[in-house]
Scaffold this active site. Sequence first.
Site, mmCIF file in Angstrom:
data_model
loop_
_atom_site.group_PDB
_atom_site.id
_atom_site.type_symbol
_atom_site.label_atom_id
_atom_site.label_comp_id
_atom_site.label_asym_id
_atom_site.label_seq_id
_atom_site.Cartn_x
_atom_site.Cartn_y
_atom_site.Cartn_z
ATOM 1 N N ASP A 27 0.716 -1.526 0.016
ATOM 2 C CA ASP A 27 0.258 -0.242 0.040
ATOM 3 C C ASP A 27 0.503 1.050 0.004
ATOM 4 O OD1 ASP A 27 -2.825 0.451 0.401
ATOM 5 O OD2 ASP A 27 -2.221 1.877 1.595
ATOM 6 N N ILE A 28 0.808 1.919 -1.056
ATOM 7 C CA ILE A 28 0.858 3.251 -1.011
ATOM 8 C C ILE A 28 1.006 4.460 0.042
ATOM 9 C CG2 ILE A 28 2.272 5.474 -2.494
ATOM 10 C CD1 ILE A 28 1.607 3.698 -4.954
ATOM 11 N N GLU A 70 -4.373 1.528 -4.521
ATOM 12 C CA GLU A 70 -2.730 2.383 -4.650
ATOM 13 C C GLU A 70 -2.259 1.158 -3.679
ATOM 14 O OE1 GLU A 70 -4.691 4.273 -0.764
ATOM 15 O OE2 GLU A 70 -5.295 4.501 -2.542
#
Length: 160
Positions: A27-28, A70
């Site tokens: 996950d960004i 994301e």
Amino acid sequence: RAFLPFAEDALSYFERYDRPFSILMFDIDHFKRVNDTYGHAVGDEVIRAVGACIKDEIRTTDKVARFGGEEFVVLLRETDELVAEKMADRLKRKIAALEVVSGDQTVKFTTSVGCAVSDERSRDVEDIIQRADKALYTAKSAGRNRVRVNREISTNSAAA
């Protein structure tokens, strides 16, 4: 779309030959902040950069797919917990070294990573993904830009 059949094949191979595989969830970190600060076009560039980095670093026998906004999911065939954790850490560091240029600004970003390995009680692929996702949220809660491994044995059994 291609990820789930690939993962189902890995699970079948695990069940038949006892060859483990791992799921990594990326996950960004603070992605909304990237979008809000630099705009959605830069956010899209960040997503592309992360996806390309992961794809370039994994083996041809592995698979990466975007898993929501994301998030990315990675399947590493024939990997145990130690190898998966090392790979996740290496990818996390490579991603942290990336830069996306936006006008006169350079955008840096990190990822949090959760990892889970197939075990003898894994009911299905979704079970392993859920355990990796749980580890991802542990990484995010611990401060982000971290790797966490879900060492719980699946509580789901084939009879459930």
